[in-house]
Write a protein that holds these residues in place. Structure first.
Motif, PDB file in Angstrom:
ATOM      1  N   UNK A   1      62.535  29.321  15.351  1.00 32.71           N
ATOM      2  CA  UNK A   1      62.965  28.177  14.557  1.00 32.71           C
ATOM      3  C   UNK A   1      62.341  26.940  15.189  1.00 32.71           C
ATOM      4  N   UNK A   2      62.309  25.855  14.426  1.00 29.75           N
ATOM      5  CA  UNK A   2      61.884  24.580  15.006  1.00 29.75           C
ATOM      6  C   UNK A   2      62.896  23.506  14.612  1.00 29.75           C
ATOM      7  N   UNK A   3      62.802  23.024  13.365  1.00 31.60           N
ATOM      8  CA  UNK A   3      63.753  21.967  12.997  1.00 31.60           C
ATOM      9  C   UNK A   3      65.166  22.524  12.857  1.00 31.60           C
ATOM     10  N   UNK A   4      65.296  23.815  12.594  1.00 25.89           N
ATOM     11  CA  UNK A   4      66.611  24.446  12.552  1.00 25.89           C
ATOM     12  C   UNK A   4      67.277  24.465  11.196  1.00 25.89           C
ATOM     13  N   UNK A   5      66.658  23.870  10.188  1.00 27.27           N
ATOM     14  CA  UNK A   5      67.360  23.727   8.916  1.00 27.27           C
ATOM     15  C   UNK A   5      67.371  25.028   8.108  1.00 27.27           C
TER      16      UNK A   5
ATOM     17  N   UNK B   1      58.476  24.766   8.890  1.00 26.42           N
ATOM     18  CA  UNK B   1      57.962  24.557  10.255  1.00 26.42           C
ATOM     19  C   UNK B   1      57.020  25.701  10.641  1.00 26.42           C
TER      20      UNK B   1
END
Lengths: 748, 211
Positions: free
Chosen positions: B139-143, B193
Motif C-alpha cells: 500500500x502507499x496512500x492507504x485509501x 499508487x
C-alpha cells in the motif's frame, strides 16, 4: 539553517535508522482502517454537501432555478455564485472554483446543495434547473496549436549554437511528431473536505498535498484572514499533483458551512473529478536529431505544443532535452494554445513524463537508423556537464566553480550515473538476449520484445520547517505541515529524528499536515522526501543544542546514541534534559543557490519486456525493471514502492490512459474510473527496482534527492520501444492501443 | 503510532463532542422525515450484524451499505472511492463473500453478517493479511487498502473453495494460489499508487502460510 555549502559528515551518515527498510510507521493504521481521511472527520451536527457541475464548457448561466431543490426534504442551504458573496481567486488557480454566471469549463462547480443527509443532498441537487447560454469553445489542440503563443513565464525557448545549420549538416537526420493525450490523476480518494466555522475562524479537514499553498489560496478566495484558517490533512488518499492546489471541495465546504451555520462535508463525486479538477495536458511534440554516422549527436531540437485555459500554463515537455544528451547545436521551444477544456496543471513529473514519452522513442528510432544498440547510442551521447548551459553562473571563489578543470566553465552535474544505470540494468535484465531485429521472437501466439528508455528528472528543493519536542518521558515528537500522500513521509521523518536524536524509531511521534505546524516543503515535484527531512534535520540540530546546554555539555564531540547523550567519559539519558519540562526546538532548512552552481538531477534506466498477441494486438507487460540513481535512499522499502507505483502509472500512460475529448461539447467524456482506464492487478507483473549507491552532498544535509517522479519518467517509451521490438510497429501516438497496432501487425 | 486525526479531535475546544458520540446522533431521526412541503423521506429500520455485533439502525431507503457503515455506524475504514462499483475501495465481506458495498442498499442486508476491515484486526493485533500488507509494503496512500485486504482474504478463500476464474486453465480442476490467479481475481480493486506487485507478494506470503 541555511544550506549553501555541500554537506559535510553529519549524524545522518551513521545510517543506523535512516537508509534502513523500515515498515511504514502508520502501516497498522492504514491496514486496519483506523487512519482517518478528510471526509471521515465526523463532527456533531454536520450536514452534507453535494456539488452541481456546469453542463456546458463555455458560456453563461442564463438562469438557475433552485426553489424546488430548496423545498426538497432535508435541504438546509444552496450555495451559488449569486449568494456566496464576493470571492477572490487563488494565486495557483486558473479558473474560478465556484463558477457563475460565467462558465469557464465543463463541470466547473456552480452550486452546492447542503442537506441533512447525503441522500437528500444528492436528490435535491438533481432538482436544480440551470439554463445556459452556450458559447463556441476551442477544444482541439491539433486545431489550435497553430495559434499557440510563447508563454510569458519561465524559459519557453532555449538555443545553443545553431540548431538549424547543425541539423542540416548532420550525416544522419531524424524528424518525427509524437502525441501524448490528456491524463487524469485518478487518485483513489476523491477531493474531500469537512469545514466548520467558529465565529470568523475556519477549520477544514481536507485532502491536500500543500497545506501552506492551500491555506493561502483559501484565504484569498474567501477574502478572509490567513490566520483565521486551520487546514488539516493528516492522511491523503493519493494526489499525484491533483491535490497540489486549492480545489472546489474546500471552498464549497467552507461556503456551505457558513450558509448552513453547521459543519459541512463535501466530497467531489467521482464523475465530476476529471472535468472539475486539473489534468495533465495533452502535447504534440516534434523532435529532430542529427548525428554523425558513428552515432554522435550534433544537433537536437525539441518543440512542444499544449493548451490550457486563458492565463494557464504550458506542459513543459521539452525540459529534459536541455539536460539529457550531448550535442553542440540545440534548441527547444514551447508553445501554448488557449483551450476551453478544464484546467491543465501538474501531474506526476510534469514536463518530463510526457517529454520523455516522446524523446525516448525518438532515441530508439534514431539508434535503429544508425544501426547502433539503443543503450550504446545513449551512452555514446552521455554528458557529465549540462549541455545547454555553456557557462556556469558560479562565483569564481567558490570551490564548486572549479569542478570543471582547466578553466572550463561548463556547469557540471552533481552526480550523473546514467551510464551505470544502463550497464547494471542491461546485465540484470538480460539485454544481450534481445534480438535487435523486430518481430522475430515468438512465444506461442505472443510476439515478444524488449525495450529500454532513460529516466531523467531534475532535483528540486523547497525550504522546509519543522518543530521537534523532547518530552519528559523521552519521546521525540515532530510537527510539520508536511503531508504523506503515500510517499512514506511519516516514516522517513521519524527515521530522520530517530537518527539525529539517537533514539529508537518507536520513541518518535510524527504529526503532519496541519497549518498550525511549521511550513514545510509539502509534497510535490519529488522534492518532499529530501526537503522535509532536511527541515527535520535542521530542527533536530537545534534540539541537540538545547539538550546539550540543558545537560551541561559543551564539547564538540557530543554524541546522541542509545537514548543517551555522551561526550568523553560523561553520559546521561537523553530524557534527563526534559526532566524540568518539555524542550522544544524549531527551524527551517533554507536552500541557498548551490543548485545554480552545480546541477542536480536524478537518473535512471527502464527495462520492459512485453508480449503482443499476434492475433489481437493486445499488449501484456511481462517484466519491468528500473535502475535509479537518485542520491541517498532514505528508506529502500518506501522508495521502492514509489518507483513500482510510478512504473505502474507509466504503464498506464503507455497502454491505456487517455481522457477522451468530446470536441462538440468540450469535455472529457470518460470521466470516471470505468471510462478512464488505469492499470489493474492483471496488467502489472512483478517489478524489479535497483537503487545505485549514491549520496549527493549538494542536495541537502540528507544527501538525498527524489525518486517518486523519476520512476515514471521514460516508462511509457520503454513500453513503446518493447512493443516495436516485438512487432515492428512504431506507434507515435499514445496510448498504444491495439487498434493502432493491428493494421501493421505482421502476418500471423 | 496513534491516529493523528483522532488525537487532534480529542483536543478540539471548538468541538465538544468526540467522533464516537456522533454515531448515534448522525442517524437520521424520524422527526426530520417530513419537510415543509409535506414530502416524506422513506426510512426503514434494519437489523444486521457488523463485525460480530448486532446493529439496529434507521436508514433512508436510498442509503447504500457503504454509507450506512461510514456515516451511520462510524466504520470509516471502508472507503468510498467512486460510489459506482468501479474501484473496489468499498469492498466488504457479507456472509463471507466479498461485495462492493457502494452497489447495494443497506436495507437489503437484513439479518446478514457484514465484516469490514475493522472486524479483521486492530493496530495492536493485526490479521495475518494486514500484517503481510505492512511487511511487504502492499500500500502507499492507504485509501484502497481496506478494500484490497478484504478482497485478498476473500480471494484466497475462493481459491480454496475451488471457484475457478477467467485465467483458470481447467475449470474443473482445483485452482491454485498462483500470482496469475491472484492478479486476475484482484483486478476489481484499483490501487492508483501502484502497489500491485507488493500486494501479490503479501498474498503469496499469506497463501503459503495457509497451505
Amino acid at each position: 539553517m541555511k544550506f549553501d555549502t555541500p554537506a559535510a559528515t553529519n549524524p545522518i551518515d551513521q545510517l543506523k535508522v535512516v537508509g534502513q527498510p523500515h515498515d511504514r510507521i502508520e502501516g497498522p493504521l492504514k491496514t486496519t482502517g483506523t487512519a482517518l481521511y478528510a471526509y471521515e472527520h465526523n463532527l456533531p451536527n454536520q450536514a452534507y454537501g453535494y456539488v452541481v457541475g456546469a453542463g456546458i464548457a463555455k458560456g453563461r448561466i442564463r438562469s438557475m432555478e433552485t426553489a424546488e431543490a430548496k423545498r426538497a426534504p432535508g435541504v438546509i442551504a444552496i450555495v451559488t455564485a449569486e449568494n456566496a458573496g464576493k470571492l477572490g481567486i487563488g494565486e495557483k488557480n486558473t479558473a474560478k472554483l465556484l463558477g457563475g454566471p460565467e462558465i469557464q469549463h465543463y463541470h466547473q462547480a456552480i452550486a452546492l446543495v447542503v442537506a441533512e443527509s447525503f441522500e437528500q443532498a444528492r436528490a435535491a441537487a438533481n432538482l436544480v434547473r440551470v439554463e445556459y447560454q452556450s458559447e463556441k469553445g476551442r477544444f482541439s489542440l491539433n486545431e489550435e496549436k497553430g495559434q499557440g503563443k510563447k508563454p510569458e513565464d519561465g524559459e519557453p525557448d532555449s538555443a545553443v549554437g545553431d540548431f538549424q545549420a547543425g541539423f542540416e549538416r548532420a550525416a544522419v537526420k531524424f524528424d518525427a511528431i509524437y502525441h501524448t493525450p490528456d491524463h487524469s490523476h485518478a487518485m483513489m480518494e476523491p477531493h474531500a473536505s469537512v469545514a466548520a466555522w467558529d465565529g470568523d475562524k475556519l477549520m477544514v479537514w481536507t485532502s491536500n498535498q500543500m497545506i501552506n499553498w492551500g491555506a493561502d489560496d483559501l484565504a484569498k478566495t474567501l477574502n478572509i484572514n490567513r490566520d483565521s484558517i486551520r487546514l488539516m490533512s493528516p492522511f491523503v488518499g493519493g494526489g499525484f499533483g491533483g491535490k497540489l492546489f486549492l480545489r472546489s471541495d474546500i471552498v464549497l465546504a467552507a461556503l456551505g458551512a457558513k450558509a448552513a451555520h453547521r459543519p459541512v462535508k463535501v466530497a467531489l463525486q467521482r464523475p465530476l473529478i476529471a472535468n472539475n479538477t486539473t489534468h495533465r495536458p495533452a502535447t504534440v511534440q516534434r523532435i529532430r536529431i542529427g548525428a554523425s554516422q558513428d552515432g554522435k549527436i550534433s544537433a537536437i531540437g525539441h518543440e512542444s505544443w499544449s493548451g490550457d485555459l486563458e492565463g494557464g500554463q504550458p506542459e513543459n515537455a521539452v525540459q529534459q532535452t536541455r539536460f539529457l544528451y550531448a550535442g553542440a547545436d540545440r534548441m527547444t521551444q514551447t508553445r501554448l494554445a488557449v483551450l476551453d477544456l478544464p484546467e491543465g496543471n501538474a501531474m506526476r513529473a510534469p514536463g518530463e513524463a510526457p517529454g520523455l514519452m516522446a524523446l525516448e522513442i525518438a532515441m530508439d528510432e534514431m539508434a535503429e537508423r544508425l544501426e547502433i544498440d539503443p543503450i550504446e547510442f545513449r551512452i555514446l551521447n552521455d554528458t557529465q556537464v549540462v549541455p545547454d548551459k555553456p557557462s556556469a553562473p558560479a562565483d569564481e571563489t567558490d570551490p564548486q566553480a572549479k569542478a570543471g578543470e582547466g578553466g572550463n566553465k561548463d556547469l557540471p552535474f552533481s552526480q550523473r550515473q546514467l551510464t551505470e544505470c544502463f550497464r547494471q540494468g542491461a546485465e540484470r535484465f538480460g539485454w544481450n538476449k534481445r534480438n535487435p531485429q523486430p518481430a522475430q521472437v515468438r512465444d506461442g501466439r505472443w510476439l515478444v520484445g524488449i525495450g529500454v528508455a532513460a529516466a531523467f528528472r531534475n532535483n528540486q528543493t523547497m525550504d522546509s520547517g519543522a518543530r521537534v519536542r523532547l518530552a519528559t518521558d523521552g519521546v521525540v515528537t515532530v510537527e510539520t505541515d508536511m503531508t504523506d500522500i503515500g510517499t512514506g513521509s511519516y516514516t522517513i521523518i521519524a527515521q530522520t529524528a530517530a537518527e539525529m536524536m539517537g533514539v529508537p524509531l518507536e520513541m518518535v511521534e510524527v504529526r503532519l499536515g496541519d497549518s498550525t505546524y511549521p511550513v514545510s516543503s509539502g509534497s510535490g515535484g519529488q522534492w518532499g522526501g529530501n526537503s522535509s527531512t532536511a527541515g527535520v534535520y535542521a530542527a533536530c540540530v537545534k534540539l541537540r543544542e538545547a539538550v546539550a546546554q540543558k545537560l551541561g555539555f559543551n564539547a564538540d564531540d557530543i554524541e546522541f546514541a542509545d537514548s543517551k547523550v555522551r561526550a568523553g567519559n560523561r553520559s546521561l539519558p537523553l530524557k534527563d534534559a526534559a526532566k524540568d519540562g518539555e524542550i522544544v526546538a524549531e527551524d527551517t532548512l533554507e536552500f541557498g543557490d548551490l543548485d545554480k552552481k552545480i546541477h542536480q538531477s536524478t537518473f535512471g534506466a527502464h527495462f520492459v519486456e512485453v508480449g503482443v498477441d499476434s492475433f489481437t494486438g493486445e499488449t501484456r507487460i511481462r517484466r519491468m525493471m528500473a535502475v535509479c540513481a537518485a542520491g541517498r535512499i532514505l528508506n529502500p522499502k518506501t522508495a521502492r514502492s514509489q518507483v513500482i507505483g510510478a512504473l505502474t502509472m507509466g504503464a498506464g500512460a503507455a497502454l491505456m490512459e487517455e481522457l477522451a475529448i468530446d470536441e462538440r461539447h468540450g469535455f472529457f467524456a470518460n470521466h470516471d474510473l470505468a471510462g478512464y482506464e488505469v492499470p489493474v492487478h492483471a496488467d502489472i507483473p512483478h517489478q524489479e527496482v535497483v537503487f545505485l549507491d549514491e549520496t549527493d552532498p549538494t542536495s541537502s544535509p540528507m544527501k538525498a534527492k527524489g525518486v517518486g517522479e523519476l520512476g515514471i519518467c521514460g516508462v511509457g517509451a520503454a513500453v513503446a520501444n518493447a512493443i516495436y521490438n516485438a512487432t515492428g510497429v512504431r506507434v507515435r501516438e499514445y496510448p498504444i492501443t491495439l487498434d493502432k497496432l493491428l493494421p501493421e501487425m505482421p502476418d500471423v | 503510532m496513534q491516529s493523528p486525526g483522532q488525537l487532534e479531535l480529542n483536543r478540539r475546544d471548538l468541538l465538544v463532542s468526540t467522533a464516537a458520540t456522533v454515531a448515534v446522533s448522525a442517524v437520521p431521526a424520524a422527526a426530520q422525515a417530513q419537510n415543509s412541503t409535506g414530502e416524506t423521506v422513506q426510512t426503514t429500520r434494519i437489523k444486521l450484524s457488523v463485525n460480530g455485533k448486532p446493529r439496529e439502525l434507521e436508514v433512508d431507503t436510498r442509503t447504500t451499505l457503504l454509507d450506512a457503515l461510514r456515516e451511520h455506524m462510524q466504520l470509516t475504514g471502508t472507503k468510498k472511492g467512486c460510489d459506482h462499483g468501479q474501484c473496489g475501495a468499498c469492498t466488504v465481506l457479507v456472509d463471507g463473500r466479498r461485495i462492493n458495498s457502494c452497489l447495494t442498499l443497506a436495507w437489503m442486508h437484513e439479518n446478514e453478517e457484514v465484516t469490514t476491515i475493522e472486524g479483521l484486526g486492530t493496530p495492536e493485533t493485526l490479521h495475518p493479511m494486514q500484517a503481510a500488507f505492512v511487511s511487504h509494503d502492499g500500500y502507499q496512500c492507504g485509501y484502497c487498502t481496506p478494500g484490497q485486504i478484504c478482497s485478498a482474504i476473500a480471494v484466497l478463500d475462493e481459491i480454496k473453495a475451488g471457484i475457478p476464474s477467467h485465467v483458470s486453465g481447467d475449470i474443473t480442476a482445483a485452482p491454485e494460489a498462483t500470482a496469475l490467479e491472484m492478479r486476475e481475481r484482484m483486478s476489481g480493486n484499483i490501487c492508483r499508487c501502484g502497489a500491485y506487485s507488493n500486494i501479490v507478494d503479501a498474498m503469496t506470503d499469506v497463501a503459503g502460510r495457509q497451505a
